[in-house]
Design an enzyme around this catalytic site. Structure first.
Site, PDB file in Angstrom:
ATOM      1  N   LYS A 217     -12.193  -2.047   6.276  1.00  0.00           N
ATOM      2  CA  LYS A 217     -11.312  -2.831   7.137  1.00  0.00           C
ATOM      3  C   LYS A 217     -11.791  -2.813   8.590  1.00  0.00           C
ATOM      4  O   LYS A 217     -11.785  -3.842   9.238  1.00  0.00           O
ATOM      5  CB  LYS A 217      -9.868  -2.333   7.049  1.00  0.00           C
TER       6      LYS A 217
ATOM      7  N   TRP B   8       0.828  -1.214   0.000  1.00  0.00           N
ATOM      8  CA  TRP B   8       0.000   0.000   0.000  1.00  0.00           C
ATOM      9  C   TRP B   8       0.851   1.248   0.000  1.00  0.00           C
ATOM     10  O   TRP B   8       0.557   2.219  -0.705  1.00  0.00           O
ATOM     11  CB  TRP B   8      -0.987  -0.018   1.174  1.00  0.00           C
TER      12      TRP B   8
ATOM     13  N   ASP C 273      -1.971   6.605   6.184  1.00  0.00           N
ATOM     14  CA  ASP C 273      -2.973   5.645   5.728  1.00  0.00           C
ATOM     15  C   ASP C 273      -3.248   4.711   6.906  1.00  0.00           C
ATOM     16  O   ASP C 273      -2.421   3.879   7.249  1.00  0.00           O
ATOM     17  CB  ASP C 273      -2.416   4.877   4.521  1.00  0.00           C
TER      18      ASP C 273
END
Ligand SMILES: *Cc1c(COP(=O)(O)O)cnc(C)c1O
Length: 354
Positions: A191, A100, A167
């Site tokens: 998530k 990511w 993030d």
């Protein structure tokens, strides 16, 4: 019986949230209309999004501190470019801790010069780099708090005078941090907060408006702030379910409460991984994630046996990401402790039968 759901994302949500959400799809607010067929500008929905935005700030302890909470489209992946579009004037610094982070770096490179301050790519991202220098002449520093795929988590964050962007897709609302150290936090809902389709962005207003370029409206944080996160039709269902989950968390006692349970769950699983001779943890111990635990079984025959055993035990979503292999147990907020116990029981049964 509901499965023990260790899915990495989209992931488990609280049972009572799913129940309320399913009722709202048929009859929202006892108004004989579905939540997903009313105007997003009607009072019932405006109340929902306003509540979701204020709960997010409240749970993070960021009310009245110059922050705005937005629910946007496009997933965390759109934030990889949106952060850079809005904030990268000349140069930014990134910490590379996995897939990511690497994707965030790739997008930001379209907008300016980047410094990768450190990377754990040399060991397939099985640790969090430490003791790196962050240049001072940067527009911001970007990092990923929890690396969903590898199972590593940042336990501390570097000091920098530049805006700190994070993030937090896979560990937001799971542990206590001084969130006021961050200037922009983003997280895909799927998530730890809700269904896919909404992305939470928490941004400190005073970092905006400093780049020269023209920013398309849909990618401009200032426009979304001016329009109260209603510049276009929000993902109404995802926002509603996120609001319910945030309310569920608040009613339980907020982040301090859930953090204790999350620590219990991960301690239970990691201690079994360390004790049981058949299993081996994948990442550096001090960097282990409380959300996603990754581990392997060295012996292929036993791995096959383990696969059929956990599936028979009503467990879902334990296969590791294709880039890591092995197993990944994701223990997000809504996963009960007894689900982790069910997994540990299977691991112990495998040892007895081996
Ligand atoms: C899942 C994930 C993403 C990607 O999220 P999308 O909403 O699918 O774009 C980004 N960062 C982290 C840490 C993730 O876990």
């Amino acid at each position: 019986m509901k499965k023990h759901n260790f899915s990495a994302g989209p992931c488990i949500l609280p049972e009572e949230v799913l129940q309320k959400a399913s009722e709202a799809v048929i009859n929202f607010n006892d108004d004989n209309l579905s939540l997903i067929e009313i105007s997003h500008r009607s009072k019932p929905f405006v109340d929902v999004i306003e509540k979701a935005r204020s709960l997010a700030l409240e749970l993070l302890g960021l009310e009245n501190k110059g922050y705005e909470a937005l629910f946007l489209h496009g997933g965390a992946s759109t934030q990889f470019l949106m952060t850079a579009y809005n904030l990268l004037d000349k140069k930014a610094a990134y910490l590379n801790t996995g897939t990511w982070s690497s994707k965030a770096i790739k997008e930001a490179l379209l907008f300016g010069e980047l410094v990768e301050v450190a990377s754990s790519k040399d060991k397939n991202f099985n640790y969090i780099p430490k003791n790196y220098d962050i240049p001072s002449d940067i527009d911001y520093f970007h990092c990923t708090s929890n690396n969903t795929i590898y199972g590593t988590q940042m336990k501390s964050f570097p000091e920098t005078s530049a805006p700190l962007i994070c993030d937090m897709s896979s560990d937001i609302f799971s542990r206590q941090l001084d969130f006021s150290k961050f200037d922009l936090i983003y997280a895909g809902a799927q998530k730890n907060m809700g269904p896919a389709g909404a992305t939470l962005v928490i941004v400190k207003k005073d970092i905006l408006g400093k780049v020269e370029r023209n920013i398309p409206s849909m990618l401009n944080y200032q426009i979304h702030i001016e329009k109260d996160s209603m510049f276009n039709t929000p993902s109404v269902f995802a926002v509603y379910v996120s609001m319910l989950t945030l309310q569920w968390l608040k009613d339980l006692g907020g982040i301090p409460f859930i953090e204790k349970i999350n620590e219990k769950k991960s301690a239970l699983l990691y201690s079994e991984i360390d004790r049981n001779p058949l299993f081996k943890g994948i990442v550096n111990e001090e960097d282990r994630s409380h959300m996603n635990a990754t581990f392997t079984i060295e012996n292929d025959t036993l791995a096959k046996k383990f696969n059929s055993m956990w599936q028979e035990a009503n467990i879902n979503g334990l296969h590791g990401h294709r880039s890591v292999g092995g197993y990944r147990a994701s223990m997000y907020n809504a996963l009960p402790l007894y689900s982790v116990q069910a997994l540990v029981d299977v691991m112990q049964e495998l040892e007895r039968q081996a």
